[in-house]
Design a protein around this motif. Structure first.
Motif, short mmCIF file in Angstrom:
data_model
loop_
_atom_site.label_atom_id
_atom_site.label_comp_id
_atom_site.label_asym_id
_atom_site.label_seq_id
_atom_site.Cartn_x
_atom_site.Cartn_y
_atom_site.Cartn_z
N VAL A 168 0.84 -1.20 0.00
CA VAL A 168 0.00 0.00 0.00
C VAL A 168 0.87 1.25 0.00
O VAL A 168 0.64 2.19 -0.77
CB VAL A 168 -0.96 0.00 1.20
CG1 VAL A 168 -1.71 1.32 1.29
CG2 VAL A 168 -1.95 -1.16 1.10
N GLU A 169 1.88 1.28 0.87
CA GLU A 169 2.77 2.44 0.91
C GLU A 169 3.52 2.60 -0.42
O GLU A 169 3.70 3.72 -0.90
CB GLU A 169 3.78 2.28 2.05
CG GLU A 169 3.17 2.44 3.43
CD GLU A 169 4.21 2.42 4.53
OE1 GLU A 169 3.82 2.47 5.70
OE2 GLU A 169 5.43 2.37 4.21
N TYR A 170 3.95 1.49 -0.98
CA TYR A 170 4.68 1.51 -2.25
C TYR A 170 3.82 2.11 -3.36
O TYR A 170 4.29 2.94 -4.15
CB TYR A 170 5.09 0.07 -2.58
CG TYR A 170 6.06 -0.09 -3.73
CD1 TYR A 170 7.22 0.68 -3.83
CD2 TYR A 170 5.84 -1.06 -4.71
CE1 TYR A 170 8.11 0.49 -4.86
CE2 TYR A 170 6.73 -1.26 -5.74
CZ TYR A 170 7.86 -0.47 -5.82
OH TYR A 170 8.76 -0.66 -6.85
N ALA A 171 2.56 1.70 -3.41
CA ALA A 171 1.63 2.24 -4.41
C ALA A 171 1.30 3.71 -4.13
O ALA A 171 1.23 4.53 -5.05
CB ALA A 171 0.35 1.41 -4.43
N ASP A 172 1.12 4.05 -2.86
CA ASP A 172 0.81 5.43 -2.49
C ASP A 172 1.96 6.37 -2.86
O ASP A 172 1.73 7.53 -3.23
CB ASP A 172 0.52 5.54 -0.99
CG ASP A 172 -0.83 4.96 -0.61
OD1 ASP A 172 -1.63 4.68 -1.52
OD2 ASP A 172 -1.08 4.78 0.59
#
Length: 224
Positions: A168-172
């Protein structure tokens, strides 16, 4: 037997409803237990990760500190002319990727590239650019309002999944970099103002085929 039938000493400890009363010793033990629970309870703010206790990932802050200082210089430094890239990708995508691109894991390669050509009309968020030597390829630049993909993140070459806590952080992070670019590049850009003019675009792309090349820009300059 009723309360009246109890011995005088038992009447004093009998509960009005027939249940034993809480003695002072039990009351003290209960107070100590509650105090112990309160002392060992950790309170976290909403800005902390509830599983690790670390500060929650702030994608906007990450992008603000990464896009201009790091991503833009990396893309500008490694940008390859799009005609050269097109020929390499068409000949051997894997070899082209290893030579010119970067990719996360086994995903598609992303490239830093530069394009010089004639700007056409902007439709559905894409500015068509006619590039000499690429008659068969469709070259477009994302001009918003929606900017999609992870090309900025993945083409930079220094941003990896291991730097983040989860997917999620990587995509955000990728989304926030796109948003930062929109603020720095596209906010003041008018596609109609460059229509029919020669433009030079530096940016990133993650092509799925050699004939559809869509750039996410970090700079757009029109010839005077």
């Amino acid at each position: 037997m009723t309360t009246a039938d109890l011995p005088q000493t038992d009447r004093k400890t009998a509960h009005p409803r027939g249940r034993p009363s809480l003695g002072s010793g039990s009351l003290i033990a209960l107070v100590l237990l509650l105090a112990g629970i309160a002392a060992t309870t950790t309170y976290r703010s909403d800005s902390e990760d509830r599983t690790s206790g670390k500060a929650a990932f702030d994608a906007s802050k990450y992008a603000a500190g990464t896009y201009e200082p790091k991503v833009v210089p990396a893309i500008e430094k490694n940008a390859v002319d799009i005609v050269t890239l097109h020929k390499a990708i068409a000949a051997d995508p894997e070899t082209a990727g290893k030579r010119y691109g970067h990719r996360p894991g086994t995903g598609p390669y992303s490239y830093a590239t530069t394009v010089t050509g004639t700007a056409g009309a902007a439709e559905n968020g894409l500015l068509r650019v006619t590039v000499p030597g690429l008659a068969k390829a469709r070259v477009s630049v994302q001009v918003g309002p929606a900017v999609n993909g992870t090309a900025l993140r993945d083409s930079a070459g220094f941003i990896t999944f291991g730097q983040f806590t989860n997917q999620v952080e990587y995509a955000d992070a990728a989304t926030a970099l796109n948003t930062e670019m929109k603020d720095k590049v596209l906010r003041a850009f008018d596609p109609e103002a460059v229509r029919g003019r020669k433009v030079t675009v530096v940016g990133a792309m993650t092509p799925l085929t050699a004939d559809v090349l869509t750039l996410t820009p970090v700079s757009i300059e029109a010839a005077s």
